[in-house]
Design a protein around this motif. Sequence first.
Motif, PDB file in Angstrom:
ATOM      1  N   GLN A  72       0.810  -1.216   0.000  1.00 13.22           N
ATOM      2  CA  GLN A  72       0.000   0.000   0.000  1.00 13.22           C
ATOM      3  C   GLN A  72       0.846   1.270   0.000  1.00 13.22           C
ATOM      4  O   GLN A  72       0.302   2.374   0.006  1.00 13.22           O
ATOM      5  CB  GLN A  72      -0.910   0.011   1.234  1.00 13.22           C
ATOM      6  N   ALA A  73       2.163   1.100  -0.017  1.00  8.21           N
ATOM      7  CA  ALA A  73       3.046   2.268   0.032  1.00  8.21           C
ATOM      8  C   ALA A  73       2.867   3.126  -1.219  1.00  8.21           C
ATOM      9  O   ALA A  73       2.775   2.602  -2.333  1.00  8.21           O
ATOM     10  CB  ALA A  73       4.493   1.823   0.153  1.00  8.21           C
ATOM     11  N   PRO A  74       2.795   4.439  -1.061  1.00  4.20           N
ATOM     12  CA  PRO A  74       2.684   5.321  -2.223  1.00  4.20           C
ATOM     13  C   PRO A  74       3.896   5.180  -3.140  1.00  4.20           C
ATOM     14  O   PRO A  74       4.978   4.779  -2.708  1.00  4.20           O
ATOM     15  CB  PRO A  74       2.629   6.722  -1.591  1.00  4.20           C
ATOM     16  N   ALA A  75       3.704   5.497  -4.389  1.00  5.92           N
ATOM     17  CA  ALA A  75       4.797   5.421  -5.360  1.00  5.92           C
ATOM     18  C   ALA A  75       5.950   6.318  -4.920  1.00  5.92           C
ATOM     19  O   ALA A  75       5.746   7.442  -4.459  1.00  5.92           O
ATOM     20  CB  ALA A  75       4.294   5.846  -6.736  1.00  5.92           C
ATOM     21  N   GLY A  76       7.156   5.788  -5.042  1.00  2.81           N
ATOM     22  CA  GLY A  76       8.340   6.571  -4.705  1.00  2.81           C
ATOM     23  C   GLY A  76       8.791   6.444  -3.268  1.00  2.81           C
ATOM     24  O   GLY A  76       9.863   6.935  -2.908  1.00  2.81           O
ATOM     25  N   VAL A  77       7.986   5.787  -2.424  1.00  6.30           N
ATOM     26  CA  VAL A  77       8.357   5.620  -1.019  1.00  6.30           C
ATOM     27  C   VAL A  77       9.363   4.482  -0.887  1.00  6.30           C
ATOM     28  O   VAL A  77       9.211   3.425  -1.508  1.00  6.30           O
ATOM     29  CB  VAL A  77       7.106   5.325  -0.159  1.00  6.30           C
ATOM     30  N   ASP A  78      10.403   4.693  -0.095  1.00  2.00           N
ATOM     31  CA  ASP A  78      11.439   3.681   0.120  1.00  2.00           C
ATOM     32  C   ASP A  78      10.886   2.569   1.018  1.00  2.00           C
ATOM     33  O   ASP A  78      10.557   2.805   2.181  1.00  2.00           O
ATOM     34  CB  ASP A  78      12.662   4.325   0.767  1.00  2.00           C
ATOM     35  N   THR A  79      10.775   1.363   0.471  1.00  2.00           N
ATOM     36  CA  THR A  79      10.258   0.228   1.241  1.00  2.00           C
ATOM     37  C   THR A  79      11.351  -0.807   1.524  1.00  2.00           C
ATOM     38  O   THR A  79      11.053  -1.964   1.808  1.00  2.00           O
ATOM     39  CB  THR A  79       9.096  -0.445   0.482  1.00  2.00           C
ATOM     40  N   GLU A  80      12.612  -0.384   1.462  1.00  2.00           N
ATOM     41  CA  GLU A  80      13.720  -1.325   1.669  1.00  2.00           C
ATOM     42  C   GLU A  80      13.673  -1.940   3.064  1.00  2.00           C
ATOM     43  O   GLU A  80      13.896  -3.140   3.235  1.00  2.00           O
ATOM     44  CB  GLU A  80      15.057  -0.619   1.448  1.00  2.00           C
ATOM     45  N   LEU A  81      13.393  -1.114   4.089  1.00  2.00           N
ATOM     46  CA  LEU A  81      13.318  -1.638   5.450  1.00  2.00           C
ATOM     47  C   LEU A  81      12.198  -2.666   5.562  1.00  2.00           C
ATOM     48  O   LEU A  81      12.392  -3.758   6.112  1.00  2.00           O
ATOM     49  CB  LEU A  81      13.083  -0.503   6.446  1.00  2.00           C
ATOM     50  N   LEU A  82      11.028  -2.330   5.040  1.00  2.00           N
ATOM     51  CA  LEU A  82       9.902  -3.263   5.084  1.00  2.00           C
ATOM     52  C   LEU A  82      10.239  -4.574   4.385  1.00  2.00           C
ATOM     53  O   LEU A  82       9.905  -5.655   4.874  1.00  2.00           O
ATOM     54  CB  LEU A  82       8.673  -2.629   4.420  1.00  2.00           C
ATOM     55  N   GLN A  83      10.900  -4.490   3.243  1.00  2.00           N
ATOM     56  CA  GLN A  83      11.252  -5.694   2.505  1.00  2.00           C
ATOM     57  C   GLN A  83      12.181  -6.578   3.328  1.00  2.00           C
ATOM     58  O   GLN A  83      12.042  -7.806   3.345  1.00  2.00           O
ATOM     59  CB  GLN A  83      11.913  -5.331   1.173  1.00  2.00           C
TER      60      GLN A  83
END
Length: 222
Positions: A72-83
């Motif tokens: 659900q993260a907006p486009a362009g948001v860094d999701t590296e930690l979540l991954q």
Amino acid sequence: MASNPYEVEHGIKPSAPRQTRRPDMSSFHSALHELLPEPSSSSSNRNVGPTPDALRSLFTLVLDQMTALRNQAPAGVDTELLQGLIEELVVDREHPDMKGFLTQDDLDALDRVPKKQLKQGELCPICTEAFLDDPYPLVVVLPCSDERIDPATGLTIHVKHEKHRFDLECVGPWLLSKGSCPMCRQDVNAEKKRKEIGNQERKKANAVDDEDEQDIVDGLYG
């Protein structure tokens, strides 16, 4: 209307719900109570472990939560930690083990960050929402630290990371199942354990001193 944790802690009248990507901890706790024994800070209850199947269900619950946040993260948001958290939870689900998990008492004892100390644009590392977007933010800072040598004394000291701040709703489920900081993976209870070890060593030293003193007295008057 249900109150959020901040409103409960501060006795604030429940407010209208707002759109947010933060997880609902009330639903998580309901599922947690179904899966695990009643949480307790006592060492005896910490040693009573849940079954492997219960652990798999718990890790799946947290995994689904983190996956939903990433998707659900907006486009362009860094999701590296979540991954990274997701990948670790996948391994945990396949090889369930529960070492160092926190209890609800541990969560309640975490330092809260006052709203006035939060900065505009400061984000929760997990949900990537701004803390101050919430009119009643409930933000905790984890007691992670770096070991350094004090130049004045030459002794090892622990310097806390002041930046490891999270929405309690986001980090709570992770801590209740993992017990480590999502950013540096340090044991969140490490400082507490160091203090307990220090107290035990002081008690032993005092006991030895008392015994030596008694031996001296016995030698004088024996």
